[in-house]
Motif scaffolding. Structure first.
Motif, PDB file in Angstrom:
ATOM      1  N   GLY A  63       0.847  -1.248   0.109  1.00  0.00           N
ATOM      2  CA  GLY A  63       0.026   0.109  -0.080  1.00  0.00           C
ATOM      3  C   GLY A  63       0.836   1.323  -0.101  1.00  0.00           C
ATOM      4  N   PHE A  64       1.827   1.193   0.644  1.00  0.00           N
ATOM      5  CA  PHE A  64       2.772   2.445   0.767  1.00  0.00           C
ATOM      6  C   PHE A  64       3.425   2.896  -0.687  1.00  0.00           C
ATOM      7  CE2 PHE A  64       7.284   3.815   1.292  1.00  0.00           C
ATOM      8  CZ  PHE A  64       7.134   5.077   1.565  1.00  0.00           C
ATOM      9  N   TYR A  65       3.848   1.696  -1.419  1.00  0.00           N
ATOM     10  CA  TYR A  65       4.663   2.100  -2.597  1.00  0.00           C
ATOM     11  C   TYR A  65       3.313   2.259  -3.497  1.00  0.00           C
ATOM     12  CZ  TYR A  65       9.198   0.782  -0.994  1.00  0.00           C
ATOM     13  OH  TYR A  65      10.282   0.744  -0.151  1.00  0.00           O
ATOM     14  N   LEU A  66       2.371   1.729  -3.369  1.00  0.00           N
ATOM     15  CA  LEU A  66       1.123   1.900  -4.238  1.00  0.00           C
ATOM     16  C   LEU A  66       0.791   3.493  -4.162  1.00  0.00           C
ATOM     17  CD1 LEU A  66      -1.098  -1.112  -4.444  1.00  0.00           C
ATOM     18  CD2 LEU A  66       0.134  -0.177  -6.330  1.00  0.00           C
ATOM     19  N   LEU A  67       0.701   3.745  -2.819  1.00  0.00           N
ATOM     20  CA  LEU A  67       0.396   5.276  -2.682  1.00  0.00           C
ATOM     21  C   LEU A  67       1.283   6.109  -3.365  1.00  0.00           C
ATOM     22  CD1 LEU A  67      -1.606   6.906  -1.049  1.00  0.00           C
ATOM     23  CD2 LEU A  67      -0.040   6.705   0.925  1.00  0.00           C
ATOM     24  N   ILE A  68       2.808   6.071  -3.254  1.00  0.00           N
ATOM     25  CA  ILE A  68       3.589   6.870  -3.781  1.00  0.00           C
ATOM     26  C   ILE A  68       3.429   6.703  -5.213  1.00  0.00           C
ATOM     27  CG2 ILE A  68       6.086   7.109  -4.565  1.00  0.00           C
ATOM     28  CD1 ILE A  68       6.760   6.193  -1.447  1.00  0.00           C
ATOM     29  N   LEU A  70       0.791   5.961  -7.160  1.00  0.00           N
ATOM     30  CA  LEU A  70      -0.392   6.645  -7.690  1.00  0.00           C
ATOM     31  C   LEU A  70      -0.631   8.051  -7.351  1.00  0.00           C
ATOM     32  CD1 LEU A  70      -3.077   3.569  -6.720  1.00  0.00           C
ATOM     33  CD2 LEU A  70      -2.088   4.012  -8.897  1.00  0.00           C
ATOM     34  N   GLY A  71       0.191   8.597  -6.356  1.00  0.00           N
ATOM     35  CA  GLY A  71      -0.081  10.060  -5.792  1.00  0.00           C
ATOM     36  C   GLY A  71       0.553  10.913  -6.854  1.00  0.00           C
ATOM     37  N   PRO A  72       0.400  12.238  -6.578  1.00  0.00           N
ATOM     38  CA  PRO A  72       0.602  13.293  -7.787  1.00  0.00           C
ATOM     39  C   PRO A  72       1.907  13.322  -8.085  1.00  0.00           C
ATOM     40  CG  PRO A  72       0.209  14.133  -5.210  1.00  0.00           C
ATOM     41  CD  PRO A  72      -0.047  12.776  -5.106  1.00  0.00           C
ATOM     42  N   ASN A  73       2.811  12.966  -7.538  1.00  0.00           N
ATOM     43  CA  ASN A  73       4.111  13.055  -7.698  1.00  0.00           C
ATOM     44  C   ASN A  73       4.766  11.675  -8.622  1.00  0.00           C
ATOM     45  OD1 ASN A  73       4.734  15.506  -6.931  1.00  0.00           O
ATOM     46  ND2 ASN A  73       5.004  14.596  -4.786  1.00  0.00           N
ATOM     47  N   GLY A  74       3.845  10.519  -8.665  1.00  0.00           N
ATOM     48  CA  GLY A  74       4.298   9.546  -9.462  1.00  0.00           C
ATOM     49  C   GLY A  74       3.430   9.136 -10.730  1.00  0.00           C
ATOM     50  N   PRO A  75       3.589   8.133 -11.454  1.00  0.00           N
ATOM     51  CA  PRO A  75       2.923   7.925 -12.827  1.00  0.00           C
ATOM     52  C   PRO A  75       1.522   8.111 -12.622  1.00  0.00           C
ATOM     53  CG  PRO A  75       4.483   6.232 -12.133  1.00  0.00           C
ATOM     54  CD  PRO A  75       4.220   6.901 -10.953  1.00  0.00           C
ATOM     55  N   GLY A  76       0.929   7.647 -11.504  1.00  0.00           N
ATOM     56  CA  GLY A  76      -0.521   8.177 -11.231  1.00  0.00           C
ATOM     57  C   GLY A  76      -0.925   9.182 -11.363  1.00  0.00           C
ATOM     58  N   GLY A  77      -0.470  10.312 -10.886  1.00  0.00           N
ATOM     59  CA  GLY A  77      -0.680  11.636 -11.126  1.00  0.00           C
ATOM     60  C   GLY A  77      -0.453  12.180 -12.412  1.00  0.00           C
ATOM     61  N   THR A  87      -4.342  13.022  -8.862  1.00  0.00           N
ATOM     62  CA  THR A  87      -3.668  11.742  -8.350  1.00  0.00           C
ATOM     63  C   THR A  87      -4.835  10.611  -8.865  1.00  0.00           C
ATOM     64  OG1 THR A  87      -3.058  10.748  -6.367  1.00  0.00           O
ATOM     65  CG2 THR A  87      -4.841  12.476  -6.063  1.00  0.00           C
ATOM     66  N   LEU A  88      -4.222   9.521  -8.655  1.00  0.00           N
ATOM     67  CA  LEU A  88      -5.129   8.309  -8.800  1.00  0.00           C
ATOM     68  C   LEU A  88      -5.355   7.684  -7.221  1.00  0.00           C
ATOM     69  CD1 LEU A  88      -3.864   6.293 -11.878  1.00  0.00           C
ATOM     70  CD2 LEU A  88      -6.241   7.848 -11.770  1.00  0.00           C
ATOM     71  N   ALA A  89      -4.538   8.195  -6.539  1.00  0.00           N
ATOM     72  CA  ALA A  89      -4.970   7.568  -5.180  1.00  0.00           C
ATOM     73  C   ALA A  89      -6.202   8.163  -4.397  1.00  0.00           C
ATOM     74  CB  ALA A  89      -4.032   7.993  -4.154  1.00  0.00           C
ATOM     75  N   PHE A  90      -7.082   7.606  -3.585  1.00  0.00           N
ATOM     76  CA  PHE A  90      -8.108   7.918  -3.104  1.00  0.00           C
ATOM     77  C   PHE A  90      -9.250   8.267  -4.023  1.00  0.00           C
ATOM     78  CE2 PHE A  90      -4.533   9.863  -0.579  1.00  0.00           C
ATOM     79  CZ  PHE A  90      -4.807   8.964   0.712  1.00  0.00           C
ATOM     80  N   SER A  91      -9.451   7.190  -4.920  1.00  0.00           N
ATOM     81  CA  SER A  91     -10.252   7.054  -6.130  1.00  0.00           C
ATOM     82  C   SER A  91     -10.437   5.541  -6.317  1.00  0.00           C
ATOM     83  CB  SER A  91     -10.140   7.633  -7.454  1.00  0.00           C
ATOM     84  OG  SER A  91      -8.765   7.229  -7.952  1.00  0.00           O
TER      85      SER A  91
END
Length: 227
Positions: A63-68, A70-77, A87-91
């Motif tokens: 979950g920690f690495y996925l949060l990073i 998927l977050g705004p500073n990662g590929p998910g952002g 961000t893709l986190a919290f969605s």
């Protein structure tokens, strides 16, 4: 006091996530499992070990690495930015990505075992009769591996229903968007709403029993000699 209005939304969202995860992993896990079962590459066991990491890693680590990621500073952002998001986190899409990665071995390993159990002579016979690789897979390997598909589907769906640590870290507790069944139980316990917690927990126990029984029946039928 039991409040049914609070019970259905997390149940519906959990069923939707579990169904979407299972369908995605059927599509993704089939070529991965077939490749692992048939490749002669020396590093295939290392690749299989990487795919199996969710079985041994704590959910908080994943979950920690996925949060990073998927977050705004990662590929998910970056991906979310394509439609104006941050961000893709919290969605829900973030939950789906996390569930696919976390449940991957529960689909791939039963399929790999089923594909490895397909008699080589059956595949060779089909090719001798002029069948292409694709037709051999669809007409021979796929029907032979049906028990692996049933087991993988049950395990993946049931595992997604019971997820907690990973989905809590990347999805949080947003009602109607990321609040899943397991998170709702935890939330009800924290708020001392024992009735709601009992109803959902009992439902999980019944579901778990049905899922395990179905999987055992599939394994038993697969072990029976074929006529």
């Amino acid at each position: 006091m039991i409040d049914l209005a609070q019970l259905w939304p997390p149940v519906a969202l959990t069923l939707l996530l579990s169904a979407a995860t299972t369908i995605c992993l059927l599509l993704l896990g089939t070529p991965l499992a077939w490749w692992l079962a048939r490749t002669r590459w020396a590093g295939r066991e290392m690749a299989g070990g990487i795919l199996a990491l969710p079985l041994v890693l704590p959910p908080t680590v994943i979950g920690f690495y996925l949060l990073i990621a998927l977050g705004p500073n990662g590929p998910g952002g970056w991906v979310a930015g394509l439609w104006g998001g941050r961000t893709l986190a919290f969605s829900f899409p973030g939950l789906l990505i996390g569930s696919i990665l976390y449940s991957l071995p529960f689909m791939v390993h039963p399929l790999r075992s089923a594909f490895e159990a397909v008699p080589e002579e059956n595949l060779e016979a089909a090719k001798t009769l002029g069948a292409s690789n694709g037709k051999t897979f669809w007409r021979v390997a796929l029907p032979e591996a049906r028990s692996g598909y049933l087991t993988g589907t049950v395990l993946t769906f049931a595992h997604t229903v019971g997820e907690f640590g990973v989905v809590l870290m990347i999805g949080g507790n947003i009602p109607g968007e990321t609040k899943l069944l397991s998170i709702a139980i935890y939330d009800f316990v924290e708020r001392l709403q024992w009735g709601n917690a009992h109803i959902l927990s009992l439902g999980m126990v019944v579901f778990g029993f049905v899922a395990i029984t179905a999987m055992l029946m599939v394994d038993r039928r697969a072990a029976l000699p074929r006529p």
